[in-house]
Design an enzyme around this catalytic site. Structure first.
Site, short mmCIF file in Angstrom:
data_model
loop_
_atom_site.label_atom_id
_atom_site.label_comp_id
_atom_site.label_asym_id
_atom_site.label_seq_id
_atom_site.Cartn_x
_atom_site.Cartn_y
_atom_site.Cartn_z
CB SER A 154 0.28 14.68 41.46
OG SER A 154 0.45 16.02 41.85
CG HIS A 175 -1.05 10.31 41.40
ND1 HIS A 175 -0.24 10.42 40.29
CD2 HIS A 175 -1.84 11.43 41.40
CE1 HIS A 175 -0.52 11.55 39.66
NE2 HIS A 175 -1.48 12.17 40.32
CD GLU A 187 1.73 7.49 38.67
OE1 GLU A 187 2.74 7.29 37.98
OE2 GLU A 187 1.49 8.59 39.20
CG ASN A 225 2.12 14.61 37.49
OD1 ASN A 225 1.51 14.96 36.48
ND2 ASN A 225 1.50 14.42 38.65
#
Length: 317
Positions: A154, A175, A187, A225
């Protein structure tokens, strides 16, 4: 190739993506003497993310080999899968027969060498560069030549992880979001050496899994993130500085910003250790004090208060 494309497009239109794949993927395997689609997905790690990925892959008709370090951990992962599928049965989205069929496609192993028959391997272990690097060195020796290795990291650099293998061109970030069976986004992150073909195969696989792939560049925290974790970290600072209680902080964000979960609730769901690891990646990667992890977040992790998985975080469970 053109006829294959039209056949694939028609199949996609009628919802047959669980049995047919794209021309890109077909061509990828023909060139390597393999099957005409990704039939066996290897997943390494059976925690919340790994079990979720395995559940979705099996649900969409693929065989899955899920690997973890011991049988006890694997049993917990399989229990998560069973619970998730049973929820679908209870909501009449799945029949009991379909649930049994899905579970029958999943094989649990403790030896990574058993992943050698996989057509595509997804890593979902702890968010630690050393752990992941050592694992990918081994997977690089186990996987057949040409098989793509994907990381569910992540935040960690895909380029850096790819560099420990002899196949950086066939290495990519994939991800998934938590909980995997529910969240649509994946992702897709290219490393510096990732080829267009590797990207296309991975994107098409994500689509076959019922997900929406979004391409982002390789940077600390990617997009999800890099935006989410500083918000969570700032919420922890608000608690640390006694601005408000955990419930008040979460209520403000839910009712005022229309978030489905407050940042501290979400941190407990993700795992405070994971949040801290990602903040450290951001802090080290950008060398910017705005990403400094809150001391209270560090203190909770040191205490073993990791959120839902440990029974205590910002809330008690």
């Amino acid at each position: 190739m053109l006829l294959q494309f039209y056949a694939w497009r028609e199949a996609r239109a009628i919802g047959a993506m669980e049995v047919l794949t794209s021309p890109v993927e077909l061509n990828y395997f023909r060139e390597r003497g393999g099957p005409g689609l990704i039939d066996i997905v290897g997943v390494i790690g059976s925690g919340a993310m790994g079990s979720g990925i395995a559940q979705v892959a099996a649900r969409f008709g693929m065989k899955v080999i899920i690997c973890d370090v011991d049988d006890a951990i694997l049993r917990k992962g399989l229990a998560i899968i069973d619970k998730g599928l049973q929820r679908d049965v209870d909501k009449e989205r799945l029949s009991e027969a379909e649930k049994r069929e899905t579970i029958s496609r999943i094989r649990a192993v403790t030896d990574p060498a058993d992943l050698s028959s996989s057509d595509f391997i997804i890593e979902a272990v702890s968010e630690d560069l050393t752990v992941k690097s050592n694992l990918f060195k081994r997977l690089d020796q186990i996987a057949r030549p040409g098989v793509i290795l994907a990381s569910n990291t992540s935040s960690i650099s895909i380029t850096k992880l790819a560099a420990v293998t002899h196949r950086p061109d066939r290495f990519i970030g994939m991800h998934f979001m938590n909980p995997v069976p529910v969240m649509k986004l994946v992702e897709i992150i290219r490393g510096a050496a990732t080829t267009g073909e590797t990207f296309a195969v991975t994107r098409d696989l994500a689509s076959r899994l019922g997900k929406t792939p979004v391409e982002v560049n390789d940077a600390p925290g990617f997009v999800s993130n890099r935006v989410l974790m500083p918000m969570i970290n700032e919420a922890v600072f608000a608690l640390y500085e006694s601005v408000a209680t955990p419930r008040a902080i979460d209520d403000v964000m839910k009712m005022g910003m229309n978030h489905p979960m407050g940042p501290l609730e979400l941190a407990d769901l993700i795992g405070l250790d994971v949040c801290l690891a990602i903040m450290n990646v951001l802090y080290d990667g950008f060398n910017d004090s705005k990403y400094r992890p809150c001391p209270l977040l560090k203190k909770y992790v040191d205490a073993g208060w990791l959120g839902r998985k440990s029974g205590r975080g910002f809330y008690q469970y």
